[in-house]
Design a protein around this motif. Structure first.
Motif, PDB file in Angstrom:
ATOM      1  N   LYS A  54     -21.660  -4.398  -8.559  1.00  0.00           N
ATOM      2  CA  LYS A  54     -21.135  -3.793  -7.347  1.00  0.00           C
ATOM      3  C   LYS A  54     -19.622  -3.906  -7.330  1.00  0.00           C
ATOM      4  N   ILE A  55     -18.963  -2.861  -6.862  1.00  0.00           N
ATOM      5  CA  ILE A  55     -17.538  -2.937  -6.552  1.00  0.00           C
ATOM      6  C   ILE A  55     -17.449  -2.962  -5.039  1.00  0.00           C
ATOM      7  N   ALA A  56     -16.980  -4.044  -4.477  1.00  0.00           N
ATOM      8  CA  ALA A  56     -16.936  -4.179  -3.019  1.00  0.00           C
ATOM      9  C   ALA A  56     -15.703  -3.485  -2.453  1.00  0.00           C
ATOM     10  N   MET A  57     -15.831  -2.987  -1.234  1.00  0.00           N
ATOM     11  CA  MET A  57     -14.692  -2.433  -0.524  1.00  0.00           C
ATOM     12  C   MET A  57     -13.718  -3.544  -0.163  1.00  0.00           C
ATOM     13  N   THR A  58     -12.433  -3.290  -0.319  1.00  0.00           N
ATOM     14  CA  THR A  58     -11.419  -4.244   0.117  1.00  0.00           C
ATOM     15  C   THR A  58     -10.474  -3.542   1.086  1.00  0.00           C
ATOM     16  N   ALA A  59      -9.668  -4.310   1.771  1.00  0.00           N
ATOM     17  CA  ALA A  59      -8.654  -3.766   2.670  1.00  0.00           C
ATOM     18  C   ALA A  59      -7.315  -4.387   2.280  1.00  0.00           C
ATOM     19  N   PRO A  60      -6.208  -3.733   2.498  1.00  0.00           N
ATOM     20  CA  PRO A  60      -6.063  -2.433   3.160  1.00  0.00           C
ATOM     21  C   PRO A  60      -6.115  -1.272   2.179  1.00  0.00           C
ATOM     22  N   VAL A  61      -6.161  -0.060   2.767  1.00  0.00           N
ATOM     23  CA  VAL A  61      -5.889   1.159   2.011  1.00  0.00           C
ATOM     24  C   VAL A  61      -4.380   1.375   2.100  1.00  0.00           C
ATOM     25  N   PRO A  87       9.302   1.771   1.248  1.00  0.00           N
ATOM     26  CA  PRO A  87       8.293   1.302   2.207  1.00  0.00           C
ATOM     27  C   PRO A  87       6.919   1.884   1.899  1.00  0.00           C
ATOM     28  N   VAL A  88       5.904   1.177   2.338  1.00  0.00           N
ATOM     29  CA  VAL A  88       4.513   1.590   2.169  1.00  0.00           C
ATOM     30  C   VAL A  88       3.783   1.312   3.477  1.00  0.00           C
ATOM     31  N   ALA A  89       2.732   2.089   3.751  1.00  0.00           N
ATOM     32  CA  ALA A  89       1.898   1.854   4.934  1.00  0.00           C
ATOM     33  C   ALA A  89       0.540   1.335   4.477  1.00  0.00           C
ATOM     34  N   TRP A  90       0.032   0.340   5.200  1.00  0.00           N
ATOM     35  CA  TRP A  90      -1.273  -0.247   4.896  1.00  0.00           C
ATOM     36  C   TRP A  90      -2.183  -0.057   6.099  1.00  0.00           C
ATOM     37  N   PHE A  91      -3.415   0.412   5.842  1.00  0.00           N
ATOM     38  CA  PHE A  91      -4.375   0.685   6.908  1.00  0.00           C
ATOM     39  C   PHE A  91      -5.660  -0.091   6.643  1.00  0.00           C
ATOM     40  N   TYR A  92      -6.089  -0.875   7.627  1.00  0.00           N
ATOM     41  CA  TYR A  92      -7.229  -1.759   7.453  1.00  0.00           C
ATOM     42  C   TYR A  92      -8.514  -1.219   8.073  1.00  0.00           C
ATOM     43  N   ASP A  93      -8.453  -0.113   8.776  1.00  0.00           N
ATOM     44  CA  ASP A  93      -9.627   0.409   9.474  1.00  0.00           C
ATOM     45  C   ASP A  93      -9.735   1.911   9.266  1.00  0.00           C
ATOM     46  N   PRO A  94     -10.958   2.442   9.329  1.00  0.00           N
ATOM     47  CA  PRO A  94     -11.135   3.890   9.224  1.00  0.00           C
ATOM     48  C   PRO A  94     -10.618   4.598  10.473  1.00  0.00           C
ATOM     49  N   PRO A  95     -10.383   5.912  10.402  1.00  0.00           N
ATOM     50  CA  PRO A  95      -9.752   6.631  11.510  1.00  0.00           C
ATOM     51  C   PRO A  95     -10.567   6.668  12.790  1.00  0.00           C
ATOM     52  N   TRP A  96     -11.879   6.469  12.698  1.00  0.00           N
ATOM     53  CA  TRP A  96     -12.710   6.536  13.907  1.00  0.00           C
ATOM     54  C   TRP A  96     -12.684   5.222  14.698  1.00  0.00           C
TER      55      TRP A  96
END
Length: 206
Positions: free
Chosen positions: A96-103, A182-191
């Motif tokens: 398995k490849i697990a999901m990690t955060a952030p995107v 600079p970079v932006a990091w997002f830890y949650d989906p848009p919904w």
């Protein structure tokens, strides 16, 4: 078939994570907090592996398209058909490849958005399966120190730009100078509800 599995899995996650997102139990890259400058954290990250893709178009659409392209990889769009383990039930077999955060989202040399998923720490570049989609590449991310500003709520281009300006302004009278873009990091989906979102803007510093 892969597209159907990926879309179905994303729908499951959308339903299960509609209120709080998918962060619970999700691995994040480890870092050492070196200093605080008001609301800005100076973090030192070790080397990491990421799957990344470059996407043309406006920032929000590029983020969505890049997310789905990379999700295709970790849902089995690779030479070993290795699949992801997520918080909602998804058909799994083998490793398995697990999901990690952030995107992570940044700008490429040609102005396109570069979207990254960081791989779980147990994987090495040699052990990760090769992507089926040649628009997805695996890269080594070197150890770096970042200045990071966290925020919630809106994460559209204007909000990200405003927070990036705030971050850079906070560094002007400090001993830390930006050493990259600079970079932006997002830890949650848009919904995810805006007040529950964890967003960050970051810049490498020297």
């Amino acid at each position: 078939m892969l597209k159907k599995i990926t879309d179905t899995a994303l729908q499951i996650v959308e339903g299960a994570g509609g209120i709080v997102g998918f962060r619970a139990g999700t691995e994040e890259p480890l870092y050492v907090l070196e200093e605080l400058l008001g609301d800005v954290e100076i973090r030192r990250y070790g080397p990491r592996i990421a799957a990344q893709t470059a996407v043309a178009g406006d920032e929000e659409q590029a983020r969505s398209d890049g997310f789905r392209r990379l999700a295709g990889y970790i849902f089995g769009g690779n030479r070993r058909q290795t699949k992801i383990a997520m918080t909602a039930p998804v058909a799994q077999k083998s490793e398995k490849i697990a999901m990690t955060a952030p995107v992570a989202q940044s700008r490429g040399a040609g102005g396109e958005s570069v979207i990254r998923f960081f791989m779980p720490s147990k994987w090495s570049l040699e052990l990760l399966p090769e992507p089926d989609d040649d628009r997805v590449e695996l890269v080594e991310v070197p150890s770096e120190t970042y200045a990071v500003l966290r925020f919630s709520g809106d994460r559209g281009p204007d909000a990200v730009a405003a927070k990036t300006t705030e971050l850079l302004d906070s560094l002007r009278d400090s001993s830390f100078a930006p050493s990259g873009e600079p970079v932006a990091w997002f830890y949650d989906p848009p919904w995810t509800l805006p007040f529950r979102r964890r967003n960050e803007v970051a810049v490498p510093v020297g």
